[in-house]
Design an enzyme around this catalytic site. Structure first.
Site, PDB file in Angstrom:
ATOM      1  N   LYS A 173      11.646   4.562  -4.062  1.00  0.00           N
ATOM      2  CA  LYS A 173      10.786   3.449  -3.989  1.00  0.00           C
ATOM      3  C   LYS A 173      11.185   2.170  -4.224  1.00  0.00           C
ATOM      4  O   LYS A 173      12.288   1.035  -4.348  1.00  0.00           O
ATOM      5  CB  LYS A 173       9.556   3.642  -4.229  1.00  0.00           C
ATOM      6  CG  LYS A 173       9.011   2.530  -4.145  1.00  0.00           C
ATOM      7  CD  LYS A 173       7.652   1.720  -3.967  1.00  0.00           C
ATOM      8  CE  LYS A 173       6.945   1.012  -4.569  1.00  0.00           C
ATOM      9  NZ  LYS A 173       5.289   1.413  -4.504  1.00  0.00           N
ATOM     10  N   ASP A 174      12.237   2.691  -5.577  1.00  0.00           N
ATOM     11  CA  ASP A 174      12.829   1.792  -6.592  1.00  0.00           C
ATOM     12  C   ASP A 174      14.092   1.212  -5.686  1.00  0.00           C
ATOM     13  O   ASP A 174      15.026   0.356  -6.257  1.00  0.00           O
ATOM     14  CB  ASP A 174      12.622   1.890  -7.842  1.00  0.00           C
ATOM     15  CG  ASP A 174      11.131   1.566  -8.819  1.00  0.00           C
ATOM     16  OD1 ASP A 174      10.661   0.618  -7.868  1.00  0.00           O
ATOM     17  OD2 ASP A 174      11.504   1.380  -9.764  1.00  0.00           O
ATOM     18  N   ARG A 213      11.763   2.285 -14.663  1.00  0.00           N
ATOM     19  CA  ARG A 213      10.740   1.273 -14.260  1.00  0.00           C
ATOM     20  C   ARG A 213      10.720   0.191 -13.551  1.00  0.00           C
ATOM     21  O   ARG A 213      10.000  -0.406 -14.645  1.00  0.00           O
ATOM     22  CB  ARG A 213       9.316   2.170 -14.225  1.00  0.00           C
ATOM     23  CG  ARG A 213       8.646   3.819 -14.406  1.00  0.00           C
ATOM     24  CD  ARG A 213       8.178   4.185 -14.809  1.00  0.00           C
ATOM     25  NE  ARG A 213       8.260   5.681 -14.952  1.00  0.00           N
ATOM     26  CZ  ARG A 213       7.090   6.950 -14.367  1.00  0.00           C
ATOM     27  NH1 ARG A 213       6.351   5.942 -13.062  1.00  0.00           N
ATOM     28  NH2 ARG A 213       7.207   7.536 -14.278  1.00  0.00           N
ATOM     29  N   LYS A 259       0.279  -8.482 -18.259  1.00  0.00           N
ATOM     30  CA  LYS A 259       0.387  -7.424 -18.844  1.00  0.00           C
ATOM     31  C   LYS A 259       0.277  -7.013 -20.555  1.00  0.00           C
ATOM     32  O   LYS A 259       1.656  -7.648 -20.819  1.00  0.00           O
ATOM     33  CB  LYS A 259       1.627  -6.869 -18.654  1.00  0.00           C
ATOM     34  CG  LYS A 259       1.333  -6.047 -16.734  1.00  0.00           C
ATOM     35  CD  LYS A 259       2.356  -5.135 -16.060  1.00  0.00           C
ATOM     36  CE  LYS A 259       1.843  -5.075 -14.766  1.00  0.00           C
ATOM     37  NZ  LYS A 259       3.437  -4.669 -13.725  1.00  0.00           N
ATOM     38  N   HIS A 283       9.262  -4.701 -11.255  1.00  0.00           N
ATOM     39  CA  HIS A 283       7.786  -4.953 -10.572  1.00  0.00           C
ATOM     40  C   HIS A 283       6.862  -6.151 -10.733  1.00  0.00           C
ATOM     41  O   HIS A 283       7.092  -6.412 -11.751  1.00  0.00           O
ATOM     42  CB  HIS A 283       6.961  -4.084  -9.940  1.00  0.00           C
ATOM     43  CG  HIS A 283       8.013  -2.381 -10.200  1.00  0.00           C
ATOM     44  ND1 HIS A 283       7.232  -1.384 -10.896  1.00  0.00           N
ATOM     45  CD2 HIS A 283       8.546  -1.996  -9.451  1.00  0.00           C
ATOM     46  CE1 HIS A 283       8.405  -0.061 -10.983  1.00  0.00           C
ATOM     47  NE2 HIS A 283       8.705  -0.825  -9.893  1.00  0.00           N
ATOM     48  N   GLN A 329      -7.805  -3.600 -16.264  1.00  0.00           N
ATOM     49  CA  GLN A 329      -7.467  -1.609 -15.676  1.00  0.00           C
ATOM     50  C   GLN A 329      -5.792  -1.499 -16.738  1.00  0.00           C
ATOM     51  O   GLN A 329      -5.806  -2.541 -16.994  1.00  0.00           O
ATOM     52  CB  GLN A 329      -6.464  -2.431 -14.312  1.00  0.00           C
ATOM     53  CG  GLN A 329      -6.047  -1.341 -13.624  1.00  0.00           C
ATOM     54  CD  GLN A 329      -5.326  -1.547 -12.342  1.00  0.00           C
ATOM     55  OE1 GLN A 329      -6.460  -2.371 -11.920  1.00  0.00           O
ATOM     56  NE2 GLN A 329      -4.465  -0.682 -12.114  1.00  0.00           N
ATOM     57  N   ASP A 330      -6.450  -0.127 -17.158  1.00  0.00           N
ATOM     58  CA  ASP A 330      -5.060   0.136 -18.153  1.00  0.00           C
ATOM     59  C   ASP A 330      -4.219   1.374 -17.764  1.00  0.00           C
ATOM     60  O   ASP A 330      -5.034   2.086 -16.717  1.00  0.00           O
ATOM     61  CB  ASP A 330      -5.819   1.028 -19.163  1.00  0.00           C
ATOM     62  CG  ASP A 330      -6.992   0.287 -20.023  1.00  0.00           C
ATOM     63  OD1 ASP A 330      -6.203  -0.847 -19.989  1.00  0.00           O
ATOM     64  OD2 ASP A 330      -7.236   0.441 -21.186  1.00  0.00           O
ATOM     65  N   ASN A 331      -3.501   1.766 -17.701  1.00  0.00           N
ATOM     66  CA  ASN A 331      -2.768   2.184 -17.321  1.00  0.00           C
ATOM     67  C   ASN A 331      -1.148   3.467 -18.034  1.00  0.00           C
ATOM     68  O   ASN A 331      -1.277   2.106 -19.040  1.00  0.00           O
ATOM     69  CB  ASN A 331      -1.655   1.322 -15.900  1.00  0.00           C
ATOM     70  CG  ASN A 331      -1.963   0.718 -14.182  1.00  0.00           C
ATOM     71  OD1 ASN A 331      -3.118   1.208 -13.999  1.00  0.00           O
ATOM     72  ND2 ASN A 331      -1.353  -0.273 -14.479  1.00  0.00           N
ATOM     73  N   TYR A 350      -0.212   0.523 -20.381  1.00  0.00           N
ATOM     74  CA  TYR A 350       0.072  -1.234 -20.066  1.00  0.00           C
ATOM     75  C   TYR A 350      -1.541  -1.634 -19.855  1.00  0.00           C
ATOM     76  O   TYR A 350      -2.145  -0.223 -19.176  1.00  0.00           O
ATOM     77  CB  TYR A 350       0.945  -2.273 -20.157  1.00  0.00           C
ATOM     78  CG  TYR A 350       0.969  -0.867 -18.456  1.00  0.00           C
ATOM     79  CD1 TYR A 350       0.796  -1.531 -17.430  1.00  0.00           C
ATOM     80  CD2 TYR A 350       1.750   0.498 -18.402  1.00  0.00           C
ATOM     81  CE1 TYR A 350       1.184  -1.484 -15.838  1.00  0.00           C
ATOM     82  CE2 TYR A 350       1.641   0.216 -16.750  1.00  0.00           C
ATOM     83  CZ  TYR A 350       1.670  -0.368 -15.788  1.00  0.00           C
ATOM     84  OH  TYR A 350       1.748   0.512 -14.074  1.00  0.00           O
ATOM     85  N   GLU A 393       2.622  -6.072  -3.315  1.00  0.00           N
ATOM     86  CA  GLU A 393       3.703  -5.503  -4.830  1.00  0.00           C
ATOM     87  C   GLU A 393       4.737  -5.924  -4.016  1.00  0.00           C
ATOM     88  O   GLU A 393       5.048  -6.461  -3.444  1.00  0.00           O
ATOM     89  CB  GLU A 393       2.838  -4.705  -5.332  1.00  0.00           C
ATOM     90  CG  GLU A 393       3.993  -3.431  -3.589  1.00  0.00           C
ATOM     91  CD  GLU A 393       4.036  -2.219  -3.834  1.00  0.00           C
ATOM     92  OE1 GLU A 393       3.927  -1.511  -5.004  1.00  0.00           O
ATOM     93  OE2 GLU A 393       4.182  -1.232  -3.167  1.00  0.00           O
TER      94      GLU A 393
END
Length: 184
Positions: free
Chosen positions: A169-170, A59, A72, A62, A47-49, A132, A143
């Site tokens: 959320k953070d 950010r 990653k 996590h 998977q690429d993000n 990433y 998570e």
């Protein structure tokens, strides 16, 4: 490609070999064979993000646990970030320690973060485009996170607290001591 292990076992800095001339530049950002030889294991990225962040956006920090843990390979396409990896492997000699590395479009460095690490970054430039690769798919139930300014970890994010921008959320993430109760 120069690949150097950090003080955290399994976490590597990758510096590409850059070819420049009057047209611009070229570099190989990933080579599966060289990568495998340098880190000593095969990593199958699935998977690429990509994200775009404005200055001060944090950010962090996590991770995913269990069979959904992710390795990653991270880099910056535009701008500059301070990247942070925290060893959350309970059986590791460097459990709770972290590395920080400035990643930028200019220096073209990458950081490989193995499974068992929490990861985050802060945008140091006006905007930063972050890319990433992950070796496992995202799973919401697996998570977790640690508040970026945790006093136990004592990470220097190199940006004043007044400039930090966090998602809701953070803002709700637990401390390192609270989060370690969930590590496996």
């Amino acid at each position: 490609m120069k690949i150097t292990e950090t003080k955290l076992k399994g976490c590597f800095i990758i510096e590409p070999r850059l070819f420049q001339d009057e047209r611009g530049y070229f570099f190989e950002s990933f080579n599966k064979n060289q990568f495998k030889e340098a880190i000593g294991e095969e990593v199958n990225f699935v998977q690429d993000n990509q994200s775009l962040s404005k200055r001060g956006a944090v950010r962090a920090l996590h991770y995913q646990v269990g069979v959904y843990a992710q390795a990653k390979l991270v880099r910056v396409l535009q701008g500059k970030v301070l990247d942070v990896a925290v060893d959350i492997r309970k059986d590791s000699a460097t459990f709770g320690e972290h590395v920080v590395l400035e990643l930028s479009a200019e220096n073209k460095k990458q950081l490989f973060i193995p499974r068992g690490f929490a990861h985050g970054f802060v945008a140091l430039s006006e905007t930063a485009e972050f890319f990433y690769k992950c070796d496992n798919f995202y799973n919401k139930e697996a998570e977790g996170g640690i508040i970026y300014n945790d006093k136990t970890l004592n990470i220097d994010w190199q940006i004043p607290g007044s400039e930090v921008v966090l998602s809701e959320k953070d803002r709700q993430l637990p401390s390192f001591k609270e989060a370690i109760l969930k590590f496996d």
